[in-house]
Design a protein around this motif. Structure first.
Motif, PDB file in Angstrom:
ATOM      1  N   ASN A 105       0.848  -1.198   0.000  1.00  0.00           N
ATOM      2  CA  ASN A 105       0.000   0.000   0.000  1.00  0.00           C
ATOM      3  C   ASN A 105       0.882   1.245   0.000  1.00  0.00           C
ATOM      4  O   ASN A 105       1.739   1.393   0.865  1.00  0.00           O
ATOM      5  CB  ASN A 105      -0.868   0.037   1.252  1.00  0.00           C
ATOM      6  N   ASN A 107       0.954   5.356   0.166  1.00  0.00           N
ATOM      7  CA  ASN A 107       0.204   6.535   0.613  1.00  0.00           C
ATOM      8  C   ASN A 107      -0.070   7.474  -0.565  1.00  0.00           C
ATOM      9  O   ASN A 107       0.864   7.907  -1.237  1.00  0.00           O
ATOM     10  CB  ASN A 107       1.040   7.240   1.691  1.00  0.00           C
ATOM     11  N   GLN A 197       2.342  -2.575   4.756  1.00  0.00           N
ATOM     12  CA  GLN A 197       1.813  -1.235   4.983  1.00  0.00           C
ATOM     13  C   GLN A 197       2.878  -0.402   5.675  1.00  0.00           C
ATOM     14  O   GLN A 197       3.392  -0.811   6.726  1.00  0.00           O
ATOM     15  CB  GLN A 197       0.548  -1.287   5.846  1.00  0.00           C
ATOM     16  N   THR A 199       4.218   2.384   7.908  1.00  0.00           N
ATOM     17  CA  THR A 199       3.756   3.211   9.015  1.00  0.00           C
ATOM     18  C   THR A 199       4.168   4.647   8.761  1.00  0.00           C
ATOM     19  O   THR A 199       5.227   4.913   8.195  1.00  0.00           O
ATOM     20  CB  THR A 199       4.370   2.728  10.342  1.00  0.00           C
ATOM     21  N   SER A 200       3.307   5.588   9.158  1.00  0.00           N
ATOM     22  CA  SER A 200       3.626   6.992   8.940  1.00  0.00           C
ATOM     23  C   SER A 200       4.651   7.424   9.961  1.00  0.00           C
ATOM     24  O   SER A 200       4.310   7.855  11.048  1.00  0.00           O
ATOM     25  CB  SER A 200       2.373   7.862   9.020  1.00  0.00           C
ATOM     26  N   TYR A 242      -5.629   2.607   1.577  1.00  0.00           N
ATOM     27  CA  TYR A 242      -4.203   2.323   1.717  1.00  0.00           C
ATOM     28  C   TYR A 242      -3.848   2.005   3.166  1.00  0.00           C
ATOM     29  O   TYR A 242      -2.793   1.450   3.450  1.00  0.00           O
ATOM     30  CB  TYR A 242      -3.365   3.502   1.188  1.00  0.00           C
ATOM     31  N   HIS A 243      -4.739   2.313   4.090  1.00  0.00           N
ATOM     32  CA  HIS A 243      -4.504   2.080   5.511  1.00  0.00           C
ATOM     33  C   HIS A 243      -5.379   0.919   5.975  1.00  0.00           C
ATOM     34  O   HIS A 243      -6.402   0.615   5.376  1.00  0.00           O
ATOM     35  CB  HIS A 243      -4.845   3.357   6.290  1.00  0.00           C
ATOM     36  N   CYS A 244      -4.975   0.284   7.085  1.00  0.00           N
ATOM     37  CA  CYS A 244      -5.747  -0.837   7.643  1.00  0.00           C
ATOM     38  C   CYS A 244      -7.211  -0.489   7.898  1.00  0.00           C
ATOM     39  O   CYS A 244      -8.088  -1.345   7.766  1.00  0.00           O
ATOM     40  CB  CYS A 244      -5.122  -1.292   8.965  1.00  0.00           C
ATOM     41  N   THR A 343      -1.042  -0.290  12.842  1.00  0.00           N
ATOM     42  CA  THR A 343      -0.803  -1.050  11.616  1.00  0.00           C
ATOM     43  C   THR A 343      -0.130  -2.383  11.930  1.00  0.00           C
ATOM     44  O   THR A 343      -0.475  -3.417  11.346  1.00  0.00           O
ATOM     45  CB  THR A 343       0.080  -0.230  10.654  1.00  0.00           C
ATOM     46  N   THR A 530      -4.285   9.638   6.990  1.00  0.00           N
ATOM     47  CA  THR A 530      -5.294   8.838   7.704  1.00  0.00           C
ATOM     48  C   THR A 530      -5.970   9.623   8.812  1.00  0.00           C
ATOM     49  O   THR A 530      -6.774   9.078   9.556  1.00  0.00           O
ATOM     50  CB  THR A 530      -4.659   7.573   8.306  1.00  0.00           C
TER      51      THR A 530
END
Length: 552
Positions: A105, A107, A197, A199-200, A242-244, A343, A530
């Motif tokens: 995914n 962002n 995924q 993580t930000s 794109y996020h869980c 995540t 998100t």
């Protein structure tokens, strides 16, 4: 004879549950749903008016899966998806799962240097992307970095000829010989990595949380179970795929129950979301708190019929008590659930239940989820603290990620030898097992030796009639080490608010050391895509503002 003291109950709980974990792959689980609910709506895309029943949805997924196989994509290959919410995103999600490819995914807010990092770090072989969205020219950015990404062999732009060709090749194979897809399915295990995924990260580059079929299928399923989903439900999903939150709690919760996925718009739009709920008669609505705040304040709110709503999920960041109450009372979401997770844990570890008291649903993030363990430990010693005492929240079970993609050292920092995931969040567990999350360990402010948790102050400030939203950060101070600055969003038409007025409002209600010294009025907070507040950025801006004020 000396009596033996009864030990205090530890801050530990496990989610015993009658319904067993699913042992399926995502593809097999989808096929079981199609067999039961083939004629029911699976997906509605409001922006284009397109709709698919479960049988039609499965046909699109299988065609794309065969197209991927014919393009040389198979088990373990990484396929990137870079696009806003759209039907094609979901087709790619399920098609990659069917062939065993690892969906990466990306962002939608990324720029070229971030894209290049993810393409290279994950070793992406095929990138499926929207050509552009809003002001982002994805095709141009891909062109900029493609030469620096040796693993990237194929780029497929949605809506362009290469996307049509990928689907056409699969549809032709579907009619003549689907045996390659059947063979691929037989080689898959629920424990295979299926999703990465990123993580930000607030500092440095983001880390790729690697998740299995077992991780995310079960998490989506049990989140749906606690929301009491059936094939009668329609879930409005304005949060990003794109996020869980979007692809697991949204899509997988739906497909594992035969419910309908409703995409209100490519990106969050409060009016489009309200219209989708009203016109599709959605029973559930998702969002981070800032989304619900925007919906409640939108001019359309008073004109739409939201009576179909029964439940929904508010998650992604701490949920203000006042906002939660309005969602329940004004939006009719009596069974709305708060979820907590990250995540790295697929994502949900704790969730409120529909029969919880109002107080439990507005002041905690609920109890441990099915088949999961949680505990709260002293960050210094790692020992479990008694209930009622704050510490670091840790979680263990089926939901904990396989690890960070090709970053063993980072994985070992987050997951200990006993497979406990250390969240970095400060939690308190009460006698009944309900957990309150009071902030991040790194967000805690130490002023003159006093530990201050910003969440407590923020919750109080929501009771101010002119404050729409508030976020508290710590800033350096020569005398106390740190002082408090609050960033405030005011309600429309509210009078100006300064530090003196805020201090007067807080005096006698908050301890003196918890009263913010500085007030910064803003229209918006810096946020990730998100909806998570970027407090690191807020601190940096706050320090710069104070330094500038000192100079003048």
């Amino acid at each position: 004879m000396t009596g033996i003291a009864t030990p205090a109950l530890p801050s530990y709980d496990s989610g015993a549950w009658d319904v067993p974990l699913l042992g399926d792959t995502i593809g097999d689980n989808l096929d079981r749903t199609v067999a039961r609910h083939g004629d029911r709506d699976a997906l509605v895309e409001r922006a284009t008016g397109r709709r698919w029943t479960y049988s039609e949805f499965a046909a699109e997924v299988d065609a794309l899966a065969l197209g991927l196989l014919r393009a040389g994509i198979g088990k373990g290959d990484r396929v990137g998806i870079w696009a806003p919410n759209c039907a094609e995103w979901t087709f790619v999600q399920y098609a990659t799962a069917k062939v065993g490819a690892v969906l990466v995914n990306i962002n939608p807010a990324y720029r070229s240097h971030e894209l290049q990092y993810v393409l290279a770090q994950a070793g992406i072989r095929m990138l499926i992307s929207a050509p552009e969205f809003k002001t982002s020219d994805y095709a141009a950015m891909i062109g900029e970095v493609r030469g620096e990404c040796p693993d990237l062999e194929q780029v497929v732009l949605i809506g362009r000829s290469e996307w049509d060709e990928l689907g056409a090749a699969g549809r032709a194979a579907l009619e003549t010989d689907r045996s390659p897809l059947d063979a691929a399915r037989k080689g898959l295990s629920p424990d295979d990595a299926i999703n990465i995924q990123y993580t930000s990260g607030t500092t440095g580059f983001p880390k790729g949380a690697t998740l299995s079929h077992h991780n995310i299928l079960n998490n989506g399923f049990f989140v749906g179970e606690l929301c009491h989903y059936t094939e009668q439900d329609k879930v409005c999903i304005p949060v990003p795929f794109y996020h869980c939150f979007g692809m697991v709690m949204g899509n997988l919760a739906c497909t594992s129950h035969g419910a309908t996925m409703v995409i209100p718009a490519p990106a969050f739009d409060p009016a489009a979301t309200l219209a989708a709920v009203a016109e599709e008669r959605c029973t559930s609505l998702y969002g981070v708190p800032t989304m619900f705040i925007a919906e409640l304040a939108d001019p359309l709110f008073e004109t739409v019929d939201l009576s179909s709503l029964r439940t929904g999920i508010m998650a992604g960041s701490p949920c203000p008590v006042e906002v939660m109450k309005q969602v329940m009372e004004r939006m009719g979401m009596a069974e709305v659930s708060i979820c907590y997770g990250m995540t790295e844990t697929s994502p949900v570890s704790l969730q409120t239940r529909s029969d919880d008291t109002i107080e439990q649903r507005v002041s905690t993030v609920g109890r441990v989820g099915p088949h999961i363990e949680v505990k709260i430990v002293d960050p210094a010693t790692g020992l479990t603290v008694p209930r009622g005492e704050p510490g670091e929240l840790c979680t263990r079970g089926y939901s904990v990620m396989l690890g960070y993609w090709e970053q063993a050292e980072k994985t070992a920092e987050a997951i200990d030898a006993a497979r406990w995931m250390h969240t970095g969040d400060i939690g308190v567990m009460d006698s009944a097992g309900y957990v309150s999350v009071t902030g991040r360990i790194k967000d805690m402010v130490i002023r003159g030796g006093e530990n201050i948790y910003p969440r407590e102050i923020e919750e109080f400030l929501y009771t101010h009639p002119d404050i729409l939203d508030a976020q508290v950060v710590g800033v350096p101070d020569a005398k106390y080490g740190e002082e408090l600055m609050v960033w405030v969003r005011l309600r429309e038409g509210a009078d100006a608010l300064d530090a003196d007025a805020l201090r007067e409002f807080c005096t006698g209600k908050l301890a003196h050391y918890k009263i913010p010294r500085y007030v910064h009025i803003v229209d918006e907070f810096p946020m990730t895509v998100t909806g998570k507040i970027r407090k690191v950025e807020m601190r940096e801006v706050s320090v710069a503002l104070l330094e500038e004020a000192d100079r003048t």
